[in-house]
Each structure stands twice: as C-alpha cells, then as structure tokens.
Design a protein around this motif. Structure first.
Motif, short mmCIF file in Angstrom:
data_model
loop_
_atom_site.label_atom_id
_atom_site.label_comp_id
_atom_site.label_asym_id
_atom_site.label_seq_id
_atom_site.Cartn_x
_atom_site.Cartn_y
_atom_site.Cartn_z
N TYR A 1 0.70 -1.07 0.24
CA TYR A 1 -0.10 -0.08 0.04
C TYR A 1 0.89 1.30 -0.19
CZ TYR A 1 -3.14 3.46 1.67
OH TYR A 1 -4.20 4.64 1.94
N ILE A 2 0.60 2.14 -0.78
CA ILE A 2 1.17 3.50 -1.06
C ILE A 2 0.33 4.56 -0.25
CG2 ILE A 2 2.26 5.25 -2.37
CD1 ILE A 2 2.67 3.13 -4.57
N THR A 3 -0.72 4.85 -0.78
CA THR A 3 -1.74 5.86 -0.23
C THR A 3 -2.94 5.85 -0.70
OG1 THR A 3 -1.56 8.45 0.25
CG2 THR A 3 -1.05 7.61 -2.13
N SER A 4 -3.80 6.60 -0.47
CA SER A 4 -5.16 6.85 -0.85
C SER A 4 -5.64 8.16 -1.16
CB SER A 4 -6.38 6.24 -0.36
OG SER A 4 -6.07 4.84 0.16
N PHE A 5 -6.29 8.42 -2.21
CA PHE A 5 -6.78 9.90 -2.40
C PHE A 5 -8.14 10.32 -3.09
CE2 PHE A 5 -3.51 8.59 -5.51
CZ PHE A 5 -4.25 8.88 -6.81
N TYR A 6 -8.54 11.23 -3.18
CA TYR A 6 -9.75 11.57 -4.04
C TYR A 6 -9.20 11.92 -5.46
CZ TYR A 6 -12.61 11.43 0.48
OH TYR A 6 -13.07 10.99 1.54
N SER A 7 -9.69 11.51 -6.26
CA SER A 7 -9.26 11.94 -7.71
C SER A 7 -9.72 12.90 -8.21
CB SER A 7 -9.55 10.80 -8.58
OG SER A 7 -11.08 10.45 -8.61
N SER A 8 -10.85 13.40 -7.94
CA SER A 8 -11.49 14.74 -8.39
C SER A 8 -12.55 15.47 -7.43
CB SER A 8 -12.04 14.56 -9.68
OG SER A 8 -12.32 15.76 -10.08
N PRO A 9 -12.12 15.72 -6.04
CA PRO A 9 -13.05 15.93 -4.94
C PRO A 9 -13.84 17.39 -5.31
CG PRO A 9 -10.73 16.66 -4.51
CD PRO A 9 -10.53 15.97 -5.80
N GLY A 10 -13.60 18.11 -6.16
CA GLY A 10 -14.65 19.07 -6.80
C GLY A 10 -16.22 18.78 -7.14
N PHE A 11 -16.15 17.32 -7.62
CA PHE A 11 -17.55 17.11 -7.96
C PHE A 11 -17.69 15.37 -7.74
CE2 PHE A 11 -14.99 16.28 -11.87
CZ PHE A 11 -15.21 15.05 -12.16
N SER A 12 -16.58 14.52 -6.94
CA SER A 12 -16.65 13.15 -7.14
C SER A 12 -16.19 12.53 -5.90
CB SER A 12 -16.10 12.53 -8.13
OG SER A 12 -16.11 11.20 -8.00
N LEU B 1 -9.38 6.71 -4.48
CA LEU B 1 -8.48 5.65 -5.08
C LEU B 1 -7.49 5.14 -3.99
CD1 LEU B 1 -7.68 5.59 -8.69
CD2 LEU B 1 -5.56 5.59 -7.24
N HIS B 2 -7.27 3.89 -4.01
CA HIS B 2 -6.07 3.14 -3.34
C HIS B 2 -5.07 2.73 -4.26
CE1 HIS B 2 -9.21 3.07 -0.16
NE2 HIS B 2 -10.06 2.63 -1.15
N LEU B 3 -3.78 3.31 -3.91
CA LEU B 3 -2.70 2.99 -4.77
C LEU B 3 -1.49 1.88 -4.17
CD1 LEU B 3 -1.25 3.79 -7.49
CD2 LEU B 3 -0.28 5.66 -6.35
N TYR B 4 -1.28 1.05 -5.05
CA TYR B 4 -0.40 -0.04 -4.63
C TYR B 4 0.70 -0.28 -5.53
CZ TYR B 4 -4.38 -1.70 -1.54
OH TYR B 4 -5.24 -1.91 -0.44
#
Length: 179
Positions: free
Chosen positions: A106-117, A121-124
C-alpha cells in the motif's frame, strides 16, 4: 466544527447507474447563503504500480470515452461492493495485464477529483510480478493493450499527452522519487 463546512439541506437523486450515481445537493454555505452542488457518487477504485524483473512499468492502453481518445495508464479498476482494495488491486492487475503478485504494498489513498466526485482511489505497488499461464477474461466491454515501458518511454508518452490521467502521473512521480 469546520468553519468552511457546507451543510446539506436537501439531496435530489438524478441518476443511478452501474458505476456511478449522480445527485444534486442544496447546501447552506458558511455565510448562510444557499447553493447547489452536483455530485458524482463512486464506489472507489484501486491502481497498481507494477514493475517487471527488468524494471519496466506494466501499463495498459484503452479508449476513454470522456476524452474521446485512448490513454496509457497503470492498471486500475473499480472496487466491487464489500471487496477489500488489495483484492481488487490483484484482480485488476491480473485481468488487465496477465500478471499476478502476492507482494502488493500500500502506498496511499486519495480523492481523484474532489470538486465533484467522492471517488477514493487506493494505490499499491509491486516489483514482484509473475506472468500468468492463462490470463483472466477482461470485462465484456473492456479492451486494453498491454505495454511494458521504462521511464524514458513513459516521459515521451507524457510529452505527447498519451498519458494524462492523474493516477498514472502520480505513479510516475512516485517511481522517480522512490526508485
């Protein structure tokens, strides 16, 4: 309490689809005024940075309808209901590339486009991949081409705008900083 919080007054469900749902929320702004927010609800996704024994990044090219063109990306896919992200990551790696691993980190997780969605996303990553004897079937509406690329080739694709999606750009930057 967050002084920037927008309180939801009402939610109107616009569309319920196989992958996303769309709502329009009436919100009260921090200054007391009201506004509307159009939101895309998404179950979440995973992406995998997968390196071969000769330090090539496994990538896939596929047509992306919103862009009206093909895009070269790292393997990725949508979380199924109740599925752990690491299991989704392995499944998507296998389906899209024909490789497998039991060494996902596991690396990290982030919102891909938080302005509308709300897609999260979980990155490995892995550098321990094995080619499968039999590649699992792709989804019936999924068509991909597999690439194994070094950083020089990837940099060319970025310059030519053949790589434009955030998760892949993030992955390339991660590799450059950490490998």
């Amino acid at each position: 309490m967050d002084q920037l919080e927008e309180k939801t007054i009402n939610t109107k469900h616009i569309y319920k689809g196989a992958i996303i749902d769309v709502t329009v929320d009436d919100v009260q702004l921090p200054n007391g005024e009201q506004s509307k927010r159009e939101l895309v609800k998404h179950p979440g996704a995973v992406a995998v940075i997968a390196l071969t024994d000769d330090n090539k990044l496994l990538m896939v090219k596929q047509y992306r309808k919103p862009m009206e063109s093909s895009s070269i990306e790292i393997p990725a896919g949508k979380l199924e209901e109740g599925e752990e992200p690491i299991l989704t990551a392995r499944r998507e790696l296998e389906e899209e590339t024909g490789y497998t691993t039991d060494q996902l980190h596991y690396i990290t997780s982030f919102y891909s486009s938080p302005g509308f969605s709300d897609e999260y996303l979980h990155l490995y990553w892995t550098d321990q991949v094995t080619k499968l004897e039999i590649r699992p079937d792709l989804d019936e509406d999924e068509f991909v081409e597999l690439y194994e690329a070094d950083i020089a080739q990837i940099d060319e694709w970025i310059k030519k705008k053949e790589i434009q999606d955030l998760k892949t750009l993030f992955a390339v930057q991660y590799l450059k900083l950490n490998k």
